[in-house]
Design a protein around this motif. Sequence first.
Motif, PDB file in Angstrom:
ATOM      1  N   VAL A 195       0.844  -1.187   0.028  1.00 54.12           N
ATOM      2  CA  VAL A 195      -0.055  -0.144   0.229  1.00 54.12           C
ATOM      3  C   VAL A 195       0.932   1.559   0.049  1.00 54.12           C
ATOM      4  O   VAL A 195       0.389   2.212   0.159  1.00 54.12           O
ATOM      5  CB  VAL A 195      -0.889  -0.047   1.280  1.00 54.12           C
ATOM      6  CG1 VAL A 195      -1.885  -0.975   1.262  1.00 54.12           C
ATOM      7  CG2 VAL A 195      -0.091  -0.155   2.503  1.00 54.12           C
ATOM      8  N   ILE A 196       2.237   0.985  -0.094  1.00 55.16           N
ATOM      9  CA  ILE A 196       3.130   2.454  -0.088  1.00 55.16           C
ATOM     10  C   ILE A 196       2.799   2.998  -1.613  1.00 55.16           C
ATOM     11  O   ILE A 196       2.647   2.551  -2.563  1.00 55.16           O
ATOM     12  CB  ILE A 196       4.592   1.770  -0.197  1.00 55.16           C
ATOM     13  CG1 ILE A 196       4.753   1.512   1.244  1.00 55.16           C
ATOM     14  CG2 ILE A 196       5.495   3.083  -0.404  1.00 55.16           C
ATOM     15  CD1 ILE A 196       6.264   0.827   1.397  1.00 55.16           C
ATOM     16  N   THR A 197       2.627   4.411  -1.372  1.00 58.02           N
ATOM     17  CA  THR A 197       2.723   5.192  -2.550  1.00 58.02           C
ATOM     18  C   THR A 197       4.013   5.278  -3.335  1.00 58.02           C
ATOM     19  O   THR A 197       4.941   5.524  -2.852  1.00 58.02           O
ATOM     20  CB  THR A 197       2.311   6.613  -2.468  1.00 58.02           C
ATOM     21  OG1 THR A 197       1.035   6.523  -1.358  1.00 58.02           O
ATOM     22  CG2 THR A 197       2.082   7.336  -3.473  1.00 58.02           C
ATOM     23  N   ARG A 198       4.118   4.603  -4.450  1.00 57.27           N
ATOM     24  CA  ARG A 198       5.266   4.488  -5.045  1.00 57.27           C
ATOM     25  C   ARG A 198       6.142   5.661  -5.545  1.00 57.27           C
ATOM     26  O   ARG A 198       7.350   5.400  -5.731  1.00 57.27           O
ATOM     27  CB  ARG A 198       5.110   3.570  -6.298  1.00 57.27           C
ATOM     28  CG  ARG A 198       4.291   2.283  -6.186  1.00 57.27           C
ATOM     29  CD  ARG A 198       5.565   1.074  -5.641  1.00 57.27           C
ATOM     30  NE  ARG A 198       4.684   0.064  -5.245  1.00 57.27           N
ATOM     31  CZ  ARG A 198       5.458  -1.144  -4.700  1.00 57.27           C
ATOM     32  NH1 ARG A 198       6.678  -0.946  -4.381  1.00 57.27           N
ATOM     33  NH2 ARG A 198       4.818  -2.278  -4.338  1.00 57.27           N
ATOM     34  N   ASN A 199       5.318   6.795  -5.796  1.00 62.81           N
ATOM     35  CA  ASN A 199       6.031   8.116  -6.096  1.00 62.81           C
ATOM     36  C   ASN A 199       6.515   8.914  -5.160  1.00 62.81           C
ATOM     37  O   ASN A 199       6.882  10.134  -5.352  1.00 62.81           O
ATOM     38  CB  ASN A 199       5.351   8.796  -7.193  1.00 62.81           C
ATOM     39  CG  ASN A 199       3.884   9.256  -6.661  1.00 62.81           C
ATOM     40  OD1 ASN A 199       3.661   8.950  -5.651  1.00 62.81           O
ATOM     41  ND2 ASN A 199       3.205  10.006  -7.231  1.00 62.81           N
ATOM     42  N   VAL A 200       6.253   8.550  -3.827  1.00 60.61           N
ATOM     43  CA  VAL A 200       6.838   9.292  -2.699  1.00 60.61           C
ATOM     44  C   VAL A 200       8.313   9.029  -2.485  1.00 60.61           C
ATOM     45  O   VAL A 200       8.653   7.854  -2.072  1.00 60.61           O
ATOM     46  CB  VAL A 200       6.007   9.098  -1.211  1.00 60.61           C
ATOM     47  CG1 VAL A 200       6.589   9.820  -0.052  1.00 60.61           C
ATOM     48  CG2 VAL A 200       4.609   9.339  -1.670  1.00 60.61           C
ATOM     49  N   SER A 201       9.207   9.889  -2.447  1.00 59.32           N
ATOM     50  CA  SER A 201      10.632   9.962  -2.276  1.00 59.32           C
ATOM     51  C   SER A 201      11.186  10.932  -1.594  1.00 59.32           C
ATOM     52  O   SER A 201      10.458  11.898  -1.227  1.00 59.32           O
ATOM     53  CB  SER A 201      11.114   9.585  -3.625  1.00 59.32           C
ATOM     54  OG  SER A 201      11.243  10.654  -4.356  1.00 59.32           O
ATOM     55  N   ALA A 202      12.450  10.976  -1.034  1.00 59.34           N
ATOM     56  CA  ALA A 202      12.977  11.983  -0.329  1.00 59.34           C
ATOM     57  C   ALA A 202      14.466  11.757  -0.693  1.00 59.34           C
ATOM     58  O   ALA A 202      14.964  10.843  -1.127  1.00 59.34           O
ATOM     59  CB  ALA A 202      12.659  12.080   0.903  1.00 59.34           C
ATOM     60  N   CYS A 203      15.068  12.927  -0.419  1.00 55.37           N
ATOM     61  CA  CYS A 203      16.570  13.284  -0.801  1.00 55.37           C
ATOM     62  C   CYS A 203      17.224  12.866   0.716  1.00 55.37           C
ATOM     63  O   CYS A 203      16.912  13.394   1.642  1.00 55.37           O
ATOM     64  CB  CYS A 203      17.062  14.430  -1.283  1.00 55.37           C
ATOM     65  SG  CYS A 203      18.850  14.608  -1.726  1.00 55.37           S
ATOM     66  N   ILE A 204      18.037  11.950   0.833  1.00 58.80           N
ATOM     67  CA  ILE A 204      18.552  11.362   2.104  1.00 58.80           C
ATOM     68  C   ILE A 204      20.149  11.646   1.943  1.00 58.80           C
ATOM     69  O   ILE A 204      20.599  11.009   0.846  1.00 58.80           O
ATOM     70  CB  ILE A 204      18.144  10.185   2.449  1.00 58.80           C
ATOM     71  CG1 ILE A 204      16.664  10.169   2.834  1.00 58.80           C
ATOM     72  CG2 ILE A 204      18.915   9.649   3.752  1.00 58.80           C
ATOM     73  CD1 ILE A 204      16.100   8.686   2.960  1.00 58.80           C
ATOM     74  N   SER A 205      20.796  12.144   3.110  1.00 55.23           N
ATOM     75  CA  SER A 205      22.168  12.275   3.055  1.00 55.23           C
ATOM     76  C   SER A 205      22.800  10.990   3.295  1.00 55.23           C
ATOM     77  O   SER A 205      24.083  10.651   2.930  1.00 55.23           O
ATOM     78  CB  SER A 205      23.024  13.341   3.581  1.00 55.23           C
ATOM     79  OG  SER A 205      24.156  13.745   3.918  1.00 55.23           O
ATOM     80  N   ASP A 206      22.405  10.391   4.516  1.00 57.81           N
ATOM     81  CA  ASP A 206      23.056   9.159   4.794  1.00 57.81           C
ATOM     82  C   ASP A 206      22.021   8.271   5.660  1.00 57.81           C
ATOM     83  O   ASP A 206      20.749   8.827   6.243  1.00 57.81           O
ATOM     84  CB  ASP A 206      24.281   9.471   5.806  1.00 57.81           C
ATOM     85  CG  ASP A 206      25.083   8.439   6.287  1.00 57.81           C
ATOM     86  OD1 ASP A 206      25.067   7.279   5.534  1.00 57.81           O
ATOM     87  OD2 ASP A 206      26.017   8.526   7.199  1.00 57.81           O
ATOM     88  N   ILE A 207      22.110   7.023   5.602  1.00 53.78           N
ATOM     89  CA  ILE A 207      21.256   6.201   6.529  1.00 53.78           C
ATOM     90  C   ILE A 207      22.137   5.237   7.336  1.00 53.78           C
ATOM     91  O   ILE A 207      23.416   4.554   6.911  1.00 53.78           O
ATOM     92  CB  ILE A 207      20.466   5.211   5.747  1.00 53.78           C
ATOM     93  CG1 ILE A 207      19.430   6.178   5.107  1.00 53.78           C
ATOM     94  CG2 ILE A 207      19.652   4.310   6.786  1.00 53.78           C
ATOM     95  CD1 ILE A 207      18.605   5.136   4.145  1.00 53.78           C
TER      96      ILE A 207
END
Length: 283
Positions: free
Chosen positions: A29-41
């Motif tokens: 059920v995740i919205t496929r086009n939702v994204s974010a810019c992440i520097s590090d995990i």
Amino acid sequence: MCGRLGCPGIFVITCSPHLSLLLRRSFSVITRNVSACISDIQKQSTQDGSCTQTIIYLKGCPLYCNWCPNPEFRNPGVRLLWDPIRAKHYEDGRIYSVQEVLELCLDNHDPVRRTVSGVTLTGGEAMMQHTFLHELLSHLKDLGVHTTVETTGYVPEAQFAKLLPLIDHLIFYLKHYEREAHRKITGVYNDLIIENLRNSLSGPSEVEVRLTLISGLNDRPEDAEGFARLLQRIGVKQVQLFPFNNQADPSGRHNAPDNASLFTELELAAYQEAFLSHRMNCS
């Protein structure tokens, strides 16, 4: 703004069929086009090795703090930067989907049944990417994972209110109590920040208020009194102080101006006394 690590809300990650089914249902059920810019995990184990905390550094920040040690985090997109030591260009972030991050948070399929203590979202200002944050936090909450979010509080009220019910532990960083002084050192007024802090105190999250004390910016006795009066007025009961030279600072990323002097124990005790005189716990 990285958070203090701990093991609240322990969530056991195993390879059981029940968990696999739960994850598949969540991902479906995740919205496929939702994204974010992440520097590090990063994954960090606790001192006793019994649990692991996932820390996610999101890019983007609306503040321009004079002492910011990571000004590259202000830009919410991926940028190509030059590394003079390695003599090569590198990207300062990467675009991740909610599903990718969720899988990274929950990939500790350890045969000895180690546990995941939770997920911390920091930045920059993590709430700038509020659509991504809402989707990720919603799924983490459904899976029973403890969530911590660090914030400057400079977020539109409607977005802040929508995220608040999904956050177990909210770490709120205050820069200055006085409106004009706040604008001078961060580029923005503190009205919205104060209102969001006030609203968070009546919400479901555990709220932790932190003051990073920067010599020459907010370290005077009158500053302590100003902070104490403001926080008492809006209902804060406890404050944590982090002088810039305090090695216990969990982020290790706070810098002071070049001409700053170190806090002495006596000066810190005097600062704490202002809060104690207003019947507020201060550590």
